[in-house]
Design a protein around this motif. Structure first.
Motif, PDB file in Angstrom:
ATOM      1  N   UNK A   1       9.612  -9.746  -6.372  1.00 63.57           N
ATOM      2  CA  UNK A   1       8.401 -10.582  -6.376  1.00 63.57           C
ATOM      3  C   UNK A   1       7.540 -10.374  -7.615  1.00 63.57           C
ATOM      4  N   UNK A   2       8.178 -10.039  -8.744  1.00 56.35           N
ATOM      5  CA  UNK A   2       7.443  -9.892  -9.987  1.00 56.35           C
ATOM      6  C   UNK A   2       6.699  -8.584 -10.148  1.00 56.35           C
ATOM      7  N   UNK A   3       6.877  -7.666  -9.212  1.00 55.80           N
ATOM      8  CA  UNK A   3       6.200  -6.367  -9.290  1.00 55.80           C
ATOM      9  C   UNK A   3       7.061  -5.383 -10.079  1.00 55.80           C
ATOM     10  N   UNK A   4       6.471  -4.244 -10.419  1.00 54.87           N
ATOM     11  CA  UNK A   4       7.225  -3.226 -11.147  1.00 54.87           C
ATOM     12  C   UNK A   4       6.584  -1.868 -10.926  1.00 54.87           C
ATOM     13  N   UNK A   5       7.309  -0.836 -11.307  1.00 56.53           N
ATOM     14  CA  UNK A   5       6.748   0.501 -11.307  1.00 56.53           C
ATOM     15  C   UNK A   5       7.028   1.115 -12.674  1.00 56.53           C
ATOM     16  N   UNK A   6       5.981   1.679 -13.258  1.00 57.80           N
ATOM     17  CA  UNK A   6       6.111   2.376 -14.536  1.00 57.80           C
ATOM     18  C   UNK A   6       6.083   3.866 -14.237  1.00 57.80           C
ATOM     19  N   UNK A   7       7.176   4.551 -14.532  1.00 52.98           N
ATOM     20  CA  UNK A   7       7.305   5.967 -14.212  1.00 52.98           C
ATOM     21  C   UNK A   7       7.506   6.805 -15.462  1.00 52.98           C
ATOM     22  N   UNK A   8       6.906   7.972 -15.462  1.00 53.95           N
ATOM     23  CA  UNK A   8       7.214   8.952 -16.497  1.00 53.95           C
ATOM     24  C   UNK A   8       8.606   9.497 -16.204  1.00 53.95           C
ATOM     25  N   UNK A   9       9.545   9.234 -17.098  1.00 54.00           N
ATOM     26  CA  UNK A   9      10.943   9.573 -16.837  1.00 54.00           C
ATOM     27  C   UNK A   9      11.503  10.616 -17.796  1.00 54.00           C
ATOM     28  N   UNK A  10      10.766  10.939 -18.839  1.00 53.65           N
ATOM     29  CA  UNK A  10      11.302  11.882 -19.820  1.00 53.65           C
ATOM     30  C   UNK A  10      10.163  12.416 -20.678  1.00 53.65           C
TER      31      UNK A  10
ATOM     32  N   UNK B   1       0.809  -1.216   0.000  1.00 55.91           N
ATOM     33  CA  UNK B   1       0.000   0.000   0.000  1.00 55.91           C
ATOM     34  C   UNK B   1       0.836   1.258   0.000  1.00 55.91           C
ATOM     35  N   UNK B   2       1.924   1.251   0.788  1.00 57.33           N
ATOM     36  CA  UNK B   2       2.794   2.426   0.833  1.00 57.33           C
ATOM     37  C   UNK B   2       3.470   2.657  -0.511  1.00 57.33           C
ATOM     38  N   UNK B   3       3.909   1.572  -1.149  1.00 58.56           N
ATOM     39  CA  UNK B   3       4.568   1.693  -2.450  1.00 58.56           C
ATOM     40  C   UNK B   3       3.608   2.242  -3.502  1.00 58.56           C
ATOM     41  N   UNK B   4       2.393   1.673  -3.536  1.00 60.31           N
ATOM     42  CA  UNK B   4       1.395   2.144  -4.490  1.00 60.31           C
ATOM     43  C   UNK B   4       1.031   3.598  -4.224  1.00 60.31           C
TER      44      UNK B   4
ATOM     45  N   UNK C   1       0.003   8.188 -16.069  1.00 64.05           N
ATOM     46  CA  UNK C   1       0.891   7.289 -16.796  1.00 64.05           C
ATOM     47  C   UNK C   1       1.939   6.628 -15.897  1.00 64.05           C
ATOM     48  N   UNK C   2       2.023   7.063 -14.639  1.00 63.35           N
ATOM     49  CA  UNK C   2       2.946   6.460 -13.681  1.00 63.35           C
ATOM     50  C   UNK C   2       2.147   5.586 -12.726  1.00 63.35           C
ATOM     51  N   UNK C   3       2.461   4.295 -12.702  1.00 57.85           N
ATOM     52  CA  UNK C   3       1.673   3.366 -11.887  1.00 57.85           C
ATOM     53  C   UNK C   3       2.579   2.304 -11.265  1.00 57.85           C
ATOM     54  N   UNK C   4       2.193   1.873 -10.061  1.00 61.57           N
ATOM     55  CA  UNK C   4       2.802   0.699  -9.446  1.00 61.57           C
ATOM     56  C   UNK C   4       1.988  -0.510  -9.870  1.00 61.57           C
ATOM     57  N   UNK C   5       2.650  -1.590 -10.251  1.00 63.38           N
ATOM     58  CA  UNK C   5       1.956  -2.784 -10.716  1.00 63.38           C
ATOM     59  C   UNK C   5       2.337  -3.992  -9.877  1.00 63.38           C
ATOM     60  N   UNK C   6       1.322  -4.667  -9.364  1.00 57.36           N
ATOM     61  CA  UNK C   6       1.601  -5.906  -8.647  1.00 57.36           C
ATOM     62  C   UNK C   6       1.998  -6.977  -9.666  1.00 57.36           C
ATOM     63  N   UNK C   7       2.266  -8.175  -9.190  1.00 59.99           N
ATOM     64  CA  UNK C   7       2.809  -9.218 -10.068  1.00 59.99           C
ATOM     65  C   UNK C   7       1.865  -9.531 -11.232  1.00 59.99           C
ATOM     66  N   UNK C   8       0.549  -9.581 -10.954  1.00 61.76           N
ATOM     67  CA  UNK C   8      -0.410  -9.887 -12.014  1.00 61.76           C
ATOM     68  C   UNK C   8      -0.471  -8.764 -13.042  1.00 61.76           C
TER      69      UNK C   8
END
Length: 394
Positions: free
Chosen positions: A331-340, A66-69, A79-86
């Protein structure tokens, strides 16, 4: 004085607080230093309060998730999102162009509605008669109007062979329909090429999205069509929501000479130039764009317009001029960030502005776009593209 059991609970809570705070400290305090220590202290206190007094009980992974999300959500960037493994798995499948699902592409135009942009050819949705413009109101028993688009898309996906039922509203007939579907392995071909019906000397090429293999798909399509025998090309980027950056550069290499395609500018002002390879086709061509041509498709359209190699026909594009980077976590999670952000070859920032076509043509009221047409009944934009191209062909 604490009893032995109390001490164990105390250290368990302290350990959780320290674990969560260490993560947040690295992300937040590393950037803001001591000035935000009080804020981190507030977070630690909230974690302690939840663990001590929340009625339902929680786990350390749940709070960290929850804190990460929450950190990513606080950016207020859609366009910037935290994604769980699924969610991460689904995104990777989409980028690769392979996933289990029903084969529906959702429109970006209205983020509060699930409007079918188009069903993928030969997919379960296409076979069941789902049409462009259908509005999905329920997915099984889930109200699709009350959830974000990405969650709705996730609900429609699943293992091949499993079933899902869609409730759709069809405006053209004022009907509400129930559509039972069986999911299949969907392999999305992103490039379709053929001679334009009634115009054997014009090659029509539709690119629906930019996956990791799109540039190679385009190469194969051009070879199989024997592109050298055509006098001109119509490239259709309408309803193309974008995708992979390098795929866009690879496609642009066919339509502009060697040189800059796009400039990528990061948050420090550092600029990376992405340039076209020496694959220019050197034929007259027209590019069709509309309000849902976004992101990577705007990179291609912007390069063509600035470099002056082709003519853009249609309406102003969506206006997504920013770049996301996917960072894989544990654990298969990722974060998609606007970086540029990206700039066109003339260093124009098109974010939230879009790209104006050279020839403005709107579809008529109630008129559908004829993507990959099978007969000579063209929509207004495609008809104008043919007219423009005919004026260029010698």
């Amino acid at each position: 004085m604490l009893q032995e059991r109390d001490w164990k609970d105390f250290f368990k809570r302290v350990g959780l607080v320290v674990g969560v705070v260490s993560i947040i400290f690295t992300v937040v305090v590393g950037g803001f230093m001591i000035a935000n220590w009080q804020t981190v202290g507030r977070l630690a206190r909230v974690v302690r309060l939840v663990q001590a007094d929340y009625l339902e009980g929680t786990s350390a992974p749940q709070l960290i998730e929850g804190a990460t999300r929450g950190i990513v959500d606080s950016l207020n960037d859609p366009y910037s999102v935290y994604m769980d493994a699924e969610e991460n798995t689904q995104l990777m499948e989409q980028i690769e162009g392979k996933f289990g699902g029903v084969g529906i592409i959702i429109s970006l135009k209205d983020p509060n509605k699930l409007v079918v942009l188009r069903p993928i050819k030969n997919s379960p949705a296409a076979k069941a008669g789902v049409e462009t413009g259908d509005v999905i109101t329920k997915i099984d028993d889930q109200d699709a109007t009350a959830i974000p688009q990405d969650k709705a898309v996730a609900l429609m996906r699943g293992d091949p062979g499993t079933k899902v039922s869609l409730t759709i509203y069809r405006e053209s007939t004022k009907q509400t329909l129930s559509v039972p579907l069986t999911r299949e392995a969907i392999s999305v071909p992103t490039v379709d090429g053929e001679a334009l019906p009634g115009n054997p000397d014009i090659a029509y090429i539709d690119i629906s999205q930019f996956s990791t293999n799109t540039a190679n798909e385009l190469k194969s399509v051009l070879n199989s069509m024997d592109i050298s025998k055509y006098k001109g090309i119509i490239l259709d980027l309408r309803y193309n929501h974008g995708g992979e950056l390098d795929a866009a550069v690879g496609v642009a290499s066919r339509f502009v000479q060697p040189g800059p395609v796009v400039y990528i500018v990061d948050n420090q002002g550092h600029t990376v130039t992405k340039s076209a390879e020496d694959n220019f086709l050197g034929k007259p061509f027209v590019v069709l764009v509309n309000e849902e041509s976004a992101s990577a498709s705007e990179i291609v359209a912007g390069a063509i317009k600035d470099r002056g190699t082709g003519t853009l026909v249609g309406v102003k594009t969506f206006g997504k001029g920013i770049v996301q980077t996917i960072f894989q976590l544990d654990a298969g999670t990722s974060v998609k960030l606007t970086t540029a952000k990206y700039l066109t070859p003339n260093k124009i920032d098109i974010h939230k502005k879009g790209i104006e076509p050279d020839v403005q043509v709107e579809l008529k009221k109630g008129e559908d776009a004829t993507i990959s047409p099978t007969d000579k009944k063209f929509d207004s934009q495609l008809s104008q593209a043919v007219k423009v191209l005919r004026g260029q062909i010698k």
